[in-house]
Design an enzyme around this catalytic site. Sequence first.
Site, short mmCIF file in Angstrom:
data_model
loop_
_atom_site.label_atom_id
_atom_site.label_comp_id
_atom_site.label_asym_id
_atom_site.label_seq_id
_atom_site.Cartn_x
_atom_site.Cartn_y
_atom_site.Cartn_z
N ALA A 62 0.85 -1.20 0.00
CA ALA A 62 0.00 0.00 0.00
C ALA A 62 0.87 1.24 0.00
O ALA A 62 2.04 1.20 0.39
CB ALA A 62 -0.91 0.02 1.22
N THR A 64 1.21 4.49 1.99
CA THR A 64 0.73 4.85 3.33
C THR A 64 1.18 6.22 3.83
O THR A 64 0.88 6.58 4.97
CB THR A 64 1.19 3.79 4.35
OG1 THR A 64 2.62 3.71 4.33
CG2 THR A 64 0.60 2.42 4.01
N ASP A 104 -8.40 2.39 9.21
CA ASP A 104 -9.42 3.20 9.87
C ASP A 104 -9.63 4.54 9.17
O ASP A 104 -10.62 5.23 9.41
CB ASP A 104 -9.02 3.45 11.33
CG ASP A 104 -7.68 4.17 11.45
OD1 ASP A 104 -6.70 3.67 10.87
OD2 ASP A 104 -7.61 5.21 12.13
N TYR A 127 -5.24 9.78 0.89
CA TYR A 127 -4.85 8.41 1.29
C TYR A 127 -6.08 7.60 1.69
O TYR A 127 -6.31 6.49 1.19
CB TYR A 127 -3.85 8.46 2.44
CG TYR A 127 -3.73 7.17 3.19
CD1 TYR A 127 -3.12 6.05 2.62
CD2 TYR A 127 -4.26 7.03 4.48
CE1 TYR A 127 -3.03 4.84 3.30
CE2 TYR A 127 -4.16 5.84 5.18
CZ TYR A 127 -3.55 4.75 4.58
OH TYR A 127 -3.47 3.56 5.27
N TRP A 152 -3.53 2.30 13.88
CA TRP A 152 -2.42 2.60 14.81
C TRP A 152 -1.43 1.44 14.88
O TRP A 152 -1.06 0.98 15.95
CB TRP A 152 -2.98 2.93 16.20
CG TRP A 152 -3.72 4.23 16.30
CD1 TRP A 152 -4.43 4.85 15.30
CD2 TRP A 152 -3.86 5.06 17.46
NE1 TRP A 152 -4.99 6.01 15.77
CE2 TRP A 152 -4.67 6.17 17.09
CE3 TRP A 152 -3.41 4.96 18.77
CZ2 TRP A 152 -5.01 7.18 17.99
CZ3 TRP A 152 -3.76 5.96 19.67
CH2 TRP A 152 -4.54 7.05 19.28
#
Length: 300
Positions: A62, A64, A104, A127, A152
């Site tokens: 990904a 990120t 999230d 993102y 997290w």
Amino acid sequence: MIWLIGNKGMLGTELSALFQAKELSYIGTDREVDITAETAVTDFLRAHSGTDKIEWIVNCAAYTAVDKAEDDRELCERLNVTGPAIIAKAAKNAGAKLIHISTDYVFNGNGSRPYREDDQTDPTGYYGLTKRNGEVAILTENERVYIVRTAWLYGQHGKNFVSTMLRLMDEKQTLSVVNDQRGSPTWALDLSEAIATLISRKHEVPFGIYHYSGKGNITWYDFACEIYRKGRETGILQNDCLVTPCTSAEYPSRVRRPPYSVLDTSKIQNELEMIIPSWEESLSKYLDIQYLSEKEILNK
């Protein structure tokens, strides 16, 4: 056979070690297979269609970099939307099950209760938008997938909040950390265990979206305080550092971070019949491992 995509990242490296420990047959790739090129993905699967046929694909790849994504939109789109769609389509054609890691950040963070899998998504930055669009693209191409959202994330391999805090706490006398963003710290090893459990289950788990994060929730400031306390306790930290709270407004960034990132994990706990460790327990185990690793390096 498992195809682990993104095996050099924080989660991918953890999964590689865990698959080896559990004697799960896998092959890991990173940039050597371009997931944004359909021919590269299909050729790789075709090359492993014999006795070592790929039955599972775990996509940890990904883009990120949350703030950088605002300028680097083309690459972010390719890695977070185009690539996952290609993987999902190829997995369907090859008869392989897909596990895709999401975030999230698909939510706006304005909630006041843990987000469930069927809650409306509303990302606030590029993102998060690409991760949400990646989920949609995957489910459009293939229904036999597991999308696992996490939050997290920290671990032994790669930059993350815990490693950054330990470094800064060893360098500075004072450190300010935001106290108005709440979430659930997630150890990459715990998430890896959940993924391995999903793959190893004898009875097929229903396909769909799942949430996985550490049990309990705190602010970044609370998390930093515990990192410091445990760091001093284990001996990882030798320096005295005063950790103080601040607001997000005091540290402006290009992208608004979700003020509330707590995920409801009851679905994955019920389906996998597992108990998710508390964030405190996992942080302690992680720092103990870090302490032992540093001692081994010093003793060499």
